[in-house]
Design a protein around this motif. Structure first.
Motif, mmCIF file in Angstrom:
data_model
loop_
_atom_site.group_PDB
_atom_site.id
_atom_site.type_symbol
_atom_site.label_atom_id
_atom_site.label_comp_id
_atom_site.label_asym_id
_atom_site.label_seq_id
_atom_site.Cartn_x
_atom_site.Cartn_y
_atom_site.Cartn_z
ATOM 1 N N TRP A 83 31.002 41.675 36.105
ATOM 2 C CA TRP A 83 32.060 41.317 35.999
ATOM 3 C C TRP A 83 31.869 40.118 36.347
ATOM 4 C CZ3 TRP A 83 36.326 40.876 33.180
ATOM 5 C CH2 TRP A 83 37.147 40.482 33.647
ATOM 6 N N GLN A 84 31.889 39.993 38.256
ATOM 7 C CA GLN A 84 31.915 38.585 38.485
ATOM 8 C C GLN A 84 31.695 37.347 37.466
ATOM 9 O OE1 GLN A 84 30.862 37.805 42.592
ATOM 10 N NE2 GLN A 84 31.271 40.266 42.546
ATOM 11 N N MET A 88 39.798 42.611 31.337
ATOM 12 C CA MET A 88 39.852 43.017 32.794
ATOM 13 C C MET A 88 39.873 44.602 32.614
ATOM 14 S SD MET A 88 42.580 40.052 34.422
ATOM 15 C CE MET A 88 43.448 41.456 35.579
ATOM 16 N N TYR A 126 32.941 37.118 34.318
ATOM 17 C CA TYR A 126 34.125 35.935 34.170
ATOM 18 C C TYR A 126 34.230 34.483 34.675
ATOM 19 C CZ TYR A 126 38.555 34.307 37.176
ATOM 20 O OH TYR A 126 39.554 34.238 37.593
ATOM 21 N N ASN A 170 34.780 38.021 46.958
ATOM 22 C CA ASN A 170 35.657 38.964 46.328
ATOM 23 C C ASN A 170 34.501 41.094 46.285
ATOM 24 O OD1 ASN A 170 33.812 39.571 43.514
ATOM 25 N ND2 ASN A 170 34.980 37.589 44.177
ATOM 26 N N TYR A 223 34.673 42.697 42.934
ATOM 27 C CA TYR A 223 34.099 43.058 41.910
ATOM 28 C C TYR A 223 32.681 43.496 42.135
ATOM 29 C CZ TYR A 223 38.347 41.056 41.899
ATOM 30 O OH TYR A 223 40.155 40.810 41.505
ATOM 31 N N SER A 270 40.170 40.418 46.608
ATOM 32 C CA SER A 270 39.119 39.354 46.389
ATOM 33 C C SER A 270 40.265 38.242 47.268
ATOM 34 C CB SER A 270 39.188 39.251 45.008
ATOM 35 O OG SER A 270 39.405 37.914 44.699
ATOM 36 N N THR A 306 43.596 45.569 44.272
ATOM 37 C CA THR A 306 42.936 46.067 42.405
ATOM 38 C C THR A 306 42.708 46.922 42.836
ATOM 39 O OG1 THR A 306 41.822 44.082 42.074
ATOM 40 C CG2 THR A 306 41.883 45.718 40.682
ATOM 41 N N LEU A 365 39.952 46.692 35.847
ATOM 42 C CA LEU A 365 40.596 46.010 36.785
ATOM 43 C C LEU A 365 42.325 45.571 36.262
ATOM 44 C CD1 LEU A 365 37.377 43.519 38.026
ATOM 45 C CD2 LEU A 365 38.549 45.779 38.890
ATOM 46 N N HIS A 417 38.971 47.574 45.303
ATOM 47 C CA HIS A 417 38.910 46.088 45.166
ATOM 48 C C HIS A 417 39.301 45.585 45.852
ATOM 49 C CE1 HIS A 417 35.665 47.031 42.743
ATOM 50 N NE2 HIS A 417 36.071 47.968 41.986
#
Length: 234
Positions: free
Chosen positions: A61-62, A104, A65, A55, A57, A37, A130, A109, A35
């Motif tokens: 997860w986005q 994470m 987050y 990003n 991801y 970002s 990542t 990640l 990944h």
């Protein structure tokens, strides 16, 4: 120059952020990362700087987050604002926000590397790479020059398209308004500027008022600060 580096040069001339990011994704995969970002924090507004983020991801997860409010406490962002030195992610880095580090890890990640660029005037950009497996010291030493090269090209490519977007959103000051504001930035009074530019003081005051209004500033000092941060004097 490796093939992926040669291909990446094309990113610098791409017309959109999405197309630039496509090049960055391909380059990060060629370096063995899962990944990538890229974030750019604009200098304004001062109380809540504008953030532009790209990003790849996982969507879940986005959302997590953002829902958890992690951008405000993420130590990677905090450190990137303070220094352009690259760094690896670690439990020590996240010691003040262990819940973010744990999340994470769960999301796969946990192993990453970040390089920031402190822009002039006032902006910050940050590239993070990542992957699922940890780095070995030899592997990191071998790949670090290419990772830093990728960070530099990413910054150059995105800066061009992002600054063009921000410039289109910036207020359009006239040449005379900018000239008066430059002298104001040098500490000159309206009377001083009038004598320098061979104008009446009323005319100088008129240009200052217009600049304050266009920059949505409370006074001429704030107008000068905003003009500097927007790069209007360049």
């Amino acid at each position: 120059m490796d093939r992926w580096q040669d291909d990446l040069i094309g990113a610098v001339s791409e017309p959109s952020e999405q197309e630039v990011f496509g090049y960055i994704q391909s380059a990060s995969r060629a370096l063995g990362f899962d990944h990538v970002s890229y974030g750019f924090q604009a200098p304004l507004p001062l109380s809540r700087p504008r953030l532009i983020w790209h990003n790849d991801y996982p969507p879940a997860w986005q959302k997590h987050y953002m829902d958890m409010g992690y951008p405000a406490v993420d130590p990677r962002i905090i450190r990137a604002r303070q220094s352009p030195e690259p760094f690896l992610w670690s439990a020590e880095l996240f010691r003040d926000v262990p819940e973010l580090w744990a999340d994470m890890q769960t999301a796969g990640l946990a192993y990453g590397w970040t390089q920031s660029v402190l822009n002039e005037p006032g902006g910050i950009s940050m590239l993070s790479l990542t992957r699922r497996e940890p780095f070995t010291p030899d592997e990191l030493d071998a790949r670090l020059p290419r990772m830093q090269w990728l960070a530099l090209v990413t910054h150059k490519a995105f800066s061009r398209v992002i600054r063009a977007r921000l410039a289109s959103d910036s207020p359009a000051l006239t040449a005379r308004e900018l000239e008066v504001l430059r002298w104001t930035a040098d500490g000159k009074s309206a009377q001083d500027i009038a004598e320098i530019l061979l104008l009446s003081k009323n005319t100088v005051d008129f240009h200052i008022r217009n600049s304050i209004m266009k920059l949505d500033a409370p006074n001429k000092t704030a107008a000068v600060v905003r003009a500097v941060l927007l790069g209007l004097f360049q």
